[in-house]
Design a protein around this motif. Structure first.
Motif, PDB file in Angstrom:
ATOM      1  N   VAL A 124      -4.611   7.868  -0.069  1.00 47.37           N
ATOM      2  CA  VAL A 124      -5.202   6.565   0.266  1.00 47.37           C
ATOM      3  C   VAL A 124      -5.281   5.682  -0.977  1.00 47.37           C
ATOM      4  CG1 VAL A 124      -7.334   5.418   0.966  1.00 47.37           C
ATOM      5  CG2 VAL A 124      -6.483   7.343   2.288  1.00 47.37           C
ATOM      6  N   GLU A 125      -5.723   6.220  -2.084  1.00 49.51           N
ATOM      7  CA  GLU A 125      -5.844   5.446  -3.316  1.00 49.51           C
ATOM      8  C   GLU A 125      -4.476   4.984  -3.821  1.00 49.51           C
ATOM      9  OE1 GLU A 125      -7.957   7.976  -5.962  1.00 49.51           O
ATOM     10  OE2 GLU A 125      -9.876   7.801  -4.893  1.00 49.51           O
ATOM     11  N   ILE A 126      -3.486   5.855  -3.709  1.00 47.70           N
ATOM     12  CA  ILE A 126      -2.128   5.490  -4.158  1.00 47.70           C
ATOM     13  C   ILE A 126      -1.558   4.392  -3.273  1.00 47.70           C
ATOM     14  CG2 ILE A 126       0.243   6.342  -4.377  1.00 47.70           C
ATOM     15  CD1 ILE A 126      -0.951   9.056  -5.190  1.00 47.70           C
ATOM     16  N   LEU A 127      -1.722   4.517  -1.962  1.00 51.47           N
ATOM     17  CA  LEU A 127      -1.230   3.492  -1.046  1.00 51.47           C
ATOM     18  C   LEU A 127      -1.923   2.154  -1.296  1.00 51.47           C
ATOM     19  CD1 LEU A 127      -1.049   5.533   2.290  1.00 51.47           C
ATOM     20  CD2 LEU A 127       0.870   4.774   0.889  1.00 51.47           C
ATOM     21  N   ASP A 128      -3.215   2.194  -1.563  1.00 52.98           N
ATOM     22  CA  ASP A 128      -3.968   0.967  -1.819  1.00 52.98           C
ATOM     23  C   ASP A 128      -3.448   0.253  -3.057  1.00 52.98           C
ATOM     24  OD1 ASP A 128      -6.314  -0.781  -1.235  1.00 52.98           O
ATOM     25  OD2 ASP A 128      -6.965  -0.064  -3.195  1.00 52.98           O
ATOM     26  N   ARG A 129      -3.176   0.993  -4.117  1.00 50.97           N
ATOM     27  CA  ARG A 129      -2.647   0.378  -5.346  1.00 50.97           C
ATOM     28  C   ARG A 129      -1.259  -0.208  -5.108  1.00 50.97           C
ATOM     29  NH1 ARG A 129      -5.009   5.015  -7.886  1.00 50.97           N
ATOM     30  NH2 ARG A 129      -2.966   6.041  -7.964  1.00 50.97           N
ATOM     31  N   ALA A 130      -0.431   0.488  -4.342  1.00 52.64           N
ATOM     32  CA  ALA A 130       0.928   0.004  -4.074  1.00 52.64           C
ATOM     33  C   ALA A 130       0.896  -1.298  -3.274  1.00 52.64           C
ATOM     34  CB  ALA A 130       1.723   1.068  -3.318  1.00 52.64           C
ATOM     35  N   VAL A 131       0.065  -1.354  -2.235  1.00 55.06           N
ATOM     36  CA  VAL A 131      -0.022  -2.555  -1.407  1.00 55.06           C
ATOM     37  C   VAL A 131      -0.565  -3.732  -2.224  1.00 55.06           C
ATOM     38  CG1 VAL A 131      -1.153  -3.588   0.595  1.00 55.06           C
ATOM     39  CG2 VAL A 131      -0.229  -1.276   0.748  1.00 55.06           C
ATOM     40  N   LYS A 132      -1.558  -3.478  -3.072  1.00 54.15           N
ATOM     41  CA  LYS A 132      -2.114  -4.547  -3.909  1.00 54.15           C
ATOM     42  C   LYS A 132      -1.076  -5.076  -4.894  1.00 54.15           C
ATOM     43  CE  LYS A 132      -7.028  -3.322  -3.705  1.00 54.15           C
ATOM     44  NZ  LYS A 132      -8.208  -2.827  -4.452  1.00 54.15           N
ATOM     45  N   SER A 133      -0.254  -4.198  -5.447  1.00 56.65           N
ATOM     46  CA  SER A 133       0.781  -4.648  -6.379  1.00 56.65           C
ATOM     47  C   SER A 133       1.819  -5.511  -5.660  1.00 56.65           C
ATOM     48  CB  SER A 133       1.460  -3.450  -7.044  1.00 56.65           C
ATOM     49  OG  SER A 133       2.233  -2.712  -6.111  1.00 56.65           O
ATOM     50  N   LEU A 134       2.121  -5.166  -4.399  1.00 50.70           N
ATOM     51  CA  LEU A 134       3.061  -5.977  -3.616  1.00 50.70           C
ATOM     52  C   LEU A 134       2.462  -7.351  -3.311  1.00 50.70           C
ATOM     53  CD1 LEU A 134       4.327  -3.250  -1.109  1.00 50.70           C
ATOM     54  CD2 LEU A 134       5.610  -4.246  -3.004  1.00 50.70           C
ATOM     55  N   SER A 135       1.184  -7.405  -2.989  1.00 49.19           N
ATOM     56  CA  SER A 135       0.515  -8.681  -2.722  1.00 49.19           C
ATOM     57  C   SER A 135       0.496  -9.556  -3.974  1.00 49.19           C
ATOM     58  CB  SER A 135      -0.914  -8.444  -2.235  1.00 49.19           C
ATOM     59  OG  SER A 135      -0.927  -7.727  -1.023  1.00 49.19           O
ATOM     60  N   ALA A 136       0.224  -8.941  -5.135  1.00 53.32           N
ATOM     61  CA  ALA A 136       0.195  -9.698  -6.394  1.00 53.32           C
ATOM     62  C   ALA A 136       1.565 -10.271  -6.716  1.00 53.32           C
ATOM     63  CB  ALA A 136      -0.291  -8.799  -7.530  1.00 53.32           C
ATOM     64  N   ALA A 137       2.611  -9.489  -6.464  1.00 51.30           N
ATOM     65  CA  ALA A 137       3.975  -9.961  -6.732  1.00 51.30           C
ATOM     66  C   ALA A 137       4.328 -11.132  -5.823  1.00 51.30           C
ATOM     67  CB  ALA A 137       4.969  -8.817  -6.539  1.00 51.30           C
ATOM     68  N   GLU A 138       3.925 -11.065  -4.560  1.00 49.02           N
ATOM     69  CA  GLU A 138       4.200 -12.162  -3.638  1.00 49.02           C
ATOM     70  C   GLU A 138       3.445 -13.423  -4.038  1.00 49.02           C
ATOM     71  OE1 GLU A 138       3.426 -10.991   0.352  1.00 49.02           O
ATOM     72  OE2 GLU A 138       5.039  -9.519   0.435  1.00 49.02           O
ATOM     73  N   ASN A 139       2.209 -13.283  -4.481  1.00 45.94           N
ATOM     74  CA  ASN A 139       1.424 -14.440  -4.908  1.00 45.94           C
ATOM     75  C   ASN A 139       2.030 -15.099  -6.143  1.00 45.94           C
ATOM     76  OD1 ASN A 139      -0.413 -14.044  -2.845  1.00 45.94           O
ATOM     77  ND2 ASN A 139      -1.811 -12.818  -4.095  1.00 45.94           N
TER      78      ASN A 139
END
Length: 255
Positions: A124-139
């Motif tokens: 869960v923690e790994i998935l959360d970090r991955a999704v947040k990094s994708l959101s930051a890249a899109e922003n």
């Protein structure tokens, strides 16, 4: 005979090779769980139904898009579960499942049962970090696209239209407000003393271009509205008014 002990590094390398046989763009394993089982929620019966997918789970990093994948190497068949991660990926923990779906509009809700609760929390923690990094890249990409220079505004005649500050600066320059020519009081001339010649001054291109601007009707309106708040502008207008009033008074007296 002593048992063969496989190091964690060797196990990780073996798992990476196995994943790369199914996806050559995988470059790293971010996390793993020993044994999981896939379930799917049946909305009609309001119950979880077991699917024919179980085995080891991996969160893998890829060299191309999608940058991350959640993969279950299926022991029951050749059909593995592959979930590409995106910024719209949603998940939550509901004992004993990790529930997820790709985005809000997706109707099918899936759940993964973990044999080890600690492994589930780690995933869960790994998935959360991955999704947040994708959101930051899109922003970051969206902000870079918004910084594209916009074309100049045009008025009804098709000419570039100045904004309020530019129009005000142009009118003030034309009226000599704010510079050395803004003083309305006269000073006695003094005898000039010769001095050594100085280097020629370079013209102020910014000031020249401002003075050469010709205001259209709309820009002039904006300028005047802004200049009404300027004390120097009011002083200049009042001085001109007094001058004209006195000249008319003197003219009437002579008559």
């Amino acid at each position: 005979m002593a048992p063969i002990v496989i190091s964690e590094e060797a196990r990780r390398a073996a798992n990476l090779r196995a994943l790369q046989r199914t996806d050559s763009d995988i470059v790293d394993i971010l996390g793993s769980a020993t044994h999981v089982v896939l379930y799917e929620f049946n909305a009609a019966s309001k119950a979880w139904e077991k699917r024919n997918v179980e085995g080891s789970l991996f969160v893998a990093k890829r060299s191309s898009s999608p940058r991350f994948k959640m993969i279950v190497m299926n022991r029951n068949s050749k059909d593995n579960l592959e979930v590409p991660l995106a910024s719209t990926f949603q998940m939550q923990v509901r004992e004993p499942y990790l529930i997820f779906r790709f985005e809000k509009s997706e109707l099918k809700i899936k759940g993964i049962w973990f044999h080890d609760g600690k492994e589930r929390q780690n995933i869960v923690e790994i998935l959360d970090r991955a999704v947040k990094s994708l959101s930051a890249a899109e922003n970051s990409t969206a902000q870079a696209q918004q910084q594209v220079v916009q074309p100049p505004r045009q008025n009804s005649t098709g000419q570039p239209q100045m904004d309020k500050e530019e129009a005000t600066a142009s009118l003030m320059a034309a009226l000599k407000i704010g510079g050395s020519g803004s003083s309305t009081a006269s000073t006695p001339q003094q005898k000039q003393v010769p001095c050594a010649p100085s280097a020629p001054q370079q013209p102020n291109t910014q000031e020249t271009s401002t003075q050469n601007m010709v205001l259209d009707k709309k820009s002039l309106q904006l300028s005047l509205m802004s200049l009404l708040q300027e004390e120097k502008f009011l002083d200049l207008i009042h001085a001109q008014y007094v001058k004209v009033a006195k000249a008319r008074a003197n003219g009437n007296t002579k008559k």
